[in-house]
Motif scaffolding. Sequence first.
Motif, mmCIF file in Angstrom:
data_model
loop_
_atom_site.group_PDB
_atom_site.id
_atom_site.type_symbol
_atom_site.label_atom_id
_atom_site.label_comp_id
_atom_site.label_asym_id
_atom_site.label_seq_id
_atom_site.Cartn_x
_atom_site.Cartn_y
_atom_site.Cartn_z
ATOM 1 N N VAL A 88 0.845 -1.195 0.000
ATOM 2 C CA VAL A 88 0.000 0.000 0.000
ATOM 3 C C VAL A 88 0.878 1.243 0.000
ATOM 4 O O VAL A 88 2.095 1.173 0.225
ATOM 5 C CB VAL A 88 -0.949 0.028 1.219
ATOM 6 C CG1 VAL A 88 -1.908 -1.149 1.183
ATOM 7 C CG2 VAL A 88 -0.153 0.047 2.520
ATOM 8 N N ASP A 109 -10.025 7.380 -3.368
ATOM 9 C CA ASP A 109 -10.523 6.181 -2.708
ATOM 10 C C ASP A 109 -9.479 5.076 -2.822
ATOM 11 O O ASP A 109 -9.015 4.526 -1.823
ATOM 12 C CB ASP A 109 -11.840 5.744 -3.336
ATOM 13 C CG ASP A 109 -12.431 4.540 -2.631
ATOM 14 O OD1 ASP A 109 -12.114 4.330 -1.445
ATOM 15 O OD2 ASP A 109 -13.202 3.794 -3.275
ATOM 16 N N LYS A 110 -9.123 4.734 -4.065
ATOM 17 C CA LYS A 110 -8.033 3.807 -4.339
ATOM 18 C C LYS A 110 -7.128 4.435 -5.386
ATOM 19 O O LYS A 110 -7.595 5.138 -6.277
ATOM 20 C CB LYS A 110 -8.555 2.458 -4.837
ATOM 21 C CG LYS A 110 -9.136 1.578 -3.743
ATOM 22 C CD LYS A 110 -9.422 0.170 -4.272
ATOM 23 C CE LYS A 110 -9.913 -0.740 -3.147
ATOM 24 N NZ LYS A 110 -10.155 -2.122 -3.643
ATOM 25 N N ARG A 166 1.313 -3.616 3.725
ATOM 26 C CA ARG A 166 0.225 -3.064 4.529
ATOM 27 C C ARG A 166 0.400 -3.268 6.028
ATOM 28 O O ARG A 166 0.045 -2.367 6.824
ATOM 29 C CB ARG A 166 -1.099 -3.682 4.079
ATOM 30 C CG ARG A 166 -2.327 -3.096 4.779
ATOM 31 C CD ARG A 166 -3.479 -4.073 4.817
ATOM 32 N NE ARG A 166 -3.102 -5.323 5.434
ATOM 33 C CZ ARG A 166 -3.034 -5.511 6.748
ATOM 34 N NH1 ARG A 166 -3.304 -4.515 7.587
ATOM 35 N NH2 ARG A 166 -2.665 -6.677 7.244
ATOM 36 N N LYS A 176 -3.204 4.278 1.528
ATOM 37 C CA LYS A 176 -4.138 4.145 0.414
ATOM 38 C C LYS A 176 -3.822 2.850 -0.326
ATOM 39 O O LYS A 176 -2.663 2.561 -0.624
ATOM 40 C CB LYS A 176 -4.014 5.330 -0.556
ATOM 41 C CG LYS A 176 -4.522 6.653 0.012
ATOM 42 C CD LYS A 176 -6.022 6.620 0.220
ATOM 43 C CE LYS A 176 -6.515 7.923 0.821
ATOM 44 N NZ LYS A 176 -8.000 7.905 1.035
ATOM 45 N N LYS A 177 -4.865 2.083 -0.599
ATOM 46 C CA LYS A 177 -4.679 0.857 -1.367
ATOM 47 C C LYS A 177 -4.650 1.188 -2.855
ATOM 48 O O LYS A 177 -5.169 2.220 -3.289
ATOM 49 C CB LYS A 177 -5.803 -0.128 -1.065
ATOM 50 C CG LYS A 177 -5.788 -0.661 0.361
ATOM 51 C CD LYS A 177 -6.901 -1.680 0.585
ATOM 52 C CE LYS A 177 -6.841 -2.252 1.993
ATOM 53 N NZ LYS A 177 -7.917 -3.240 2.236
ATOM 54 N N PHE A 178 -4.041 0.278 -3.620
ATOM 55 C CA PHE A 178 -3.982 0.435 -5.071
ATOM 56 C C PHE A 178 -5.085 -0.391 -5.735
ATOM 57 O O PHE A 178 -5.435 -1.481 -5.264
ATOM 58 C CB PHE A 178 -2.626 -0.023 -5.601
ATOM 59 C CG PHE A 178 -1.493 0.896 -5.246
ATOM 60 C CD1 PHE A 178 -1.204 2.005 -6.027
ATOM 61 C CD2 PHE A 178 -0.712 0.653 -4.116
ATOM 62 C CE1 PHE A 178 -0.159 2.855 -5.704
ATOM 63 C CE2 PHE A 178 0.337 1.492 -3.784
ATOM 64 C CZ PHE A 178 0.609 2.596 -4.569
ATOM 65 N N GLU A 179 -5.617 0.149 -6.824
ATOM 66 C CA GLU A 179 -6.622 -0.582 -7.595
ATOM 67 C C GLU A 179 -6.028 -1.901 -8.107
ATOM 68 O O GLU A 179 -6.635 -2.952 -7.986
ATOM 69 C CB GLU A 179 -7.091 0.280 -8.772
ATOM 70 C CG GLU A 179 -8.289 -0.290 -9.507
ATOM 71 C CD GLU A 179 -9.574 -0.191 -8.688
ATOM 72 O OE1 GLU A 179 -10.390 -1.146 -8.772
ATOM 73 O OE2 GLU A 179 -9.758 0.803 -7.964
ATOM 74 N N PHE A 212 -3.150 -3.772 -7.079
ATOM 75 C CA PHE A 212 -2.130 -3.811 -6.032
ATOM 76 C C PHE A 212 -1.058 -4.871 -6.289
ATOM 77 O O PHE A 212 -1.264 -5.832 -7.035
ATOM 78 C CB PHE A 212 -2.771 -4.041 -4.661
ATOM 79 C CG PHE A 212 -3.474 -5.372 -4.518
ATOM 80 C CD1 PHE A 212 -2.764 -6.515 -4.207
ATOM 81 C CD2 PHE A 212 -4.860 -5.460 -4.687
ATOM 82 C CE1 PHE A 212 -3.399 -7.736 -4.062
ATOM 83 C CE2 PHE A 212 -5.504 -6.682 -4.541
ATOM 84 C CZ PHE A 212 -4.771 -7.818 -4.234
#
Length: 242
Positions: free
Chosen positions: A111, A124-125, A187, A201-204, A206
Amino acid sequence: TPAGERIYEYALKITEQHEEMQEVVRLESLKQKGTIRIGLPSLILRVYFSQYFPSLSLNNPDVHIEIIENGSNELRKMLIADEIDMAILIEPTSLDTKKYEQHVIEIDQMVAFMAIDHPLIHCDKLQWKDLKNYPIGTFNKNFMTHQLVADKLRELNIENQIHFTSSSWDYLIEATRNEEIITILPRPVETFFDSKVFTTKKFENFIPFNFRLCRPVKDKYNSVEDFVFDNIIEHFYQPLEN
């Protein structure tokens, strides 16, 4: 003299083999005493095993565990060289599946860490292209995570934005106090940072952060090695998703 040079070459070889023998004797002696050498990346040791190993040792006083901390790439080399009995390695382990037994222990993801006032805070992502023009930090090249991040950024021609590398996750997190810097780490690191100062923030799309318990395939294992290996699997094991 020429004769002296030849004798000197033999002496060097004998000395080298003697040192190798001494190391083999030391390692075998540890095994006979019930000592198991296990290699783990520091982050995984702290997040997942900090309570497990002390508890295992207290409940099984005849089992002695020697922890070797290093990056996943270096631990793989040590495992192949038979310098450790087993290792926790981040995927891809790059081990021959016919020669090494491997069991999934954890499935997670990488992340983005950033300050709470970072310009991307409202996403958001994240898309990887969102990172363009921002300085990036991550673990150094001894870590498999560095390779995973660098490969992903290379796909988008932004690998030259990695400006900060370290073996210290807390240093990399602190670097994001600068509102422009983004640090890419596994993470589980978020367990240790101040959520009032930093966020993730997470990745679309990932990068997986999965790791496995690995050991060489042998005809026979000593009882202590089998016990520790099976105990770790029982405690942590997660089946692979289809």
